[in-house]
Design an enzyme around this catalytic site. Structure first.
Site, PDB file in Angstrom:
ATOM      1  N   ALA A 166      23.054 -35.647   2.652  1.00 39.24           N
ATOM      2  CA  ALA A 166      22.288 -34.840   3.602  1.00 39.24           C
ATOM      3  C   ALA A 166      23.072 -33.568   3.884  1.00 39.24           C
ATOM      4  O   ALA A 166      24.193 -33.622   4.402  1.00 39.24           O
ATOM      5  CB  ALA A 166      22.047 -35.621   4.890  1.00 39.24           C
ATOM      6  N   CYS A 182      28.818 -39.838  12.309  1.00 40.72           N
ATOM      7  CA  CYS A 182      29.624 -40.539  11.309  1.00 40.72           C
ATOM      8  C   CYS A 182      30.897 -41.123  11.918  1.00 40.72           C
ATOM      9  O   CYS A 182      31.898 -41.332  11.221  1.00 40.72           O
ATOM     10  CB  CYS A 182      29.956 -39.619  10.133  1.00 40.72           C
ATOM     11  SG  CYS A 182      28.486 -38.972   9.304  1.00 40.72           S
TER      12      CYS A 182
END
Length: 227
Positions: A166, A182
Site C-alpha cells: 500500500a 504498523c
C-alpha cells in the site's frame, strides 16, 4: 504531477478495480488465487483504492494498536477488518494505491525474497518521482528517513501470493491517527505521502503505471531458475 510515459510503462499490464470495499476485494483476490492455482490465469497485478478501513494483521498484539473507539470510527466512516495478511494494523483509504500481486512462487518458494522484490518495486517507483526511499533496519515497509510512505503485508496459498503493498500517494493522513500504524509509535517514526513530500497534486493513474512497469521488470529475476 505527471510521470513521463516510457514504452515499458505504457505496456505493463494490470487490473484496475477502482474504489473497493476491503472485504469484497479480499474475496475477489481469493477467486484469482484459485484460478492461478488451477492454471486458468497467469501471474496478475491488481490495483485498487479501498474505502476507509483499518485492517488488523496476524502479528500478536496488533488489535491493541487500534486507538479510536467505536463512536469515533463511526464518525470518520472507517471500518475495522481482521485479515490474514502478515503484519500489524494499518490504514487503507482513497488516495492510497494498494497493489495485489497474484503470483505463483512454485519455482522459487522463498517468501522473504518475494517481500524484498515488493520493497524494491516501491523504492524504484518512488525514485522515478524524485523521492529517495529505502528500507529501514528493524522496521517493515518503505521509508523516507523516519517517515513511512508504504506498507507491505502478504499471504500465500499453495505458493500463490495475495495481499501486497500500500503506497500513500495522497490519502487523508489524519486517519492514521486512529491507530499506531504498523505498531510504530510516534517516537519511532511518522507516516507520510507522495503529495506531502512533493507538495503538489499527484497523478495517481500515472503512479500506477510506474508501479506496474517496475513490478513486471523485477518479477522475472525472482522466478528465474537458479536465482
Amino acid at each position: 504531477m505527471a510521470v513521463p510515459a516510457s514504452p515499458a510503462t505504457a505496456t505493463a499490464p494490470f487490473l484496475d478495480w477502482g474504489r473497493t470495499e476491503y472485504r469484497a476485494a479480499w474475496a475477489r483476490q481469493l477467486e484469482l488465487v484459485d484460478r492461478r492455482i488451477a492454471g486458468a490465469i497467469g501471474d496478475t497485478l491488481v490495483f485498487t483504492e479501498h474505502e476507509p478501513v483499518f485492517t488488523v494483521g496476524l502479528r500478536r498484539g496488533a488489535e491493541a494498536h487500534l486507538v479510536w473507539a467505536a463512536d469515533r470510527l463511526a464518525r470518520e466512516g472507517i471500518a475495522v477488518v481482521k485479515t490474514n495478511r502478515g503484519g500489524d494494523i494499518t490504514y487503507h483509504g482513497p488516495g492510497q494505491i494498494v497493489g495485489y500481486p497474484i503470483v505463483s512462487l512454485a519455482s522459487r518458494r522463498d517468501l522473504h525474497v518475494y517481500l524484498r522484490l515488493l520493497e524494491q518495486v516501491v523504492i524504484n517507483a518512488l525514485g522515478s518521482l524524485g523521492l529517495a526511499a529505502s528500507r529501514r533496519e528493524g522496521k517493515t515497509g518503505i521509508w523516507l528517513g523516519r517517515r513511512k510512505i508504504a506498507a507491505i503485508g502478504v499471504a500465500v496459498r499453495r505458493w500463490v501470493t495475495y495481499h501486497g503493498f500500500a503506497l500513500n500517494v495522497e490519502p487523508n493522513l489524519a486517519h492514521f491517527g486512529g491507530i499506531v500504524p504498523c505498531g510504530i509509535s510516534a517516537d519511532e517514526g511518522t507516516v507520510t505521502s507522495v503529495r506531502a513530500e512533493l507538495g503538489r497534486e499527484i497523478d495517481v493513474a500515472a503512479v500506477k503505471r510506474v508501479l506496474a512497469a517496475e513490478f513486471w521488470a523485477q518479477l522475472p529475476g525472482l522466478l528465474a531458475p537458479g536465482t
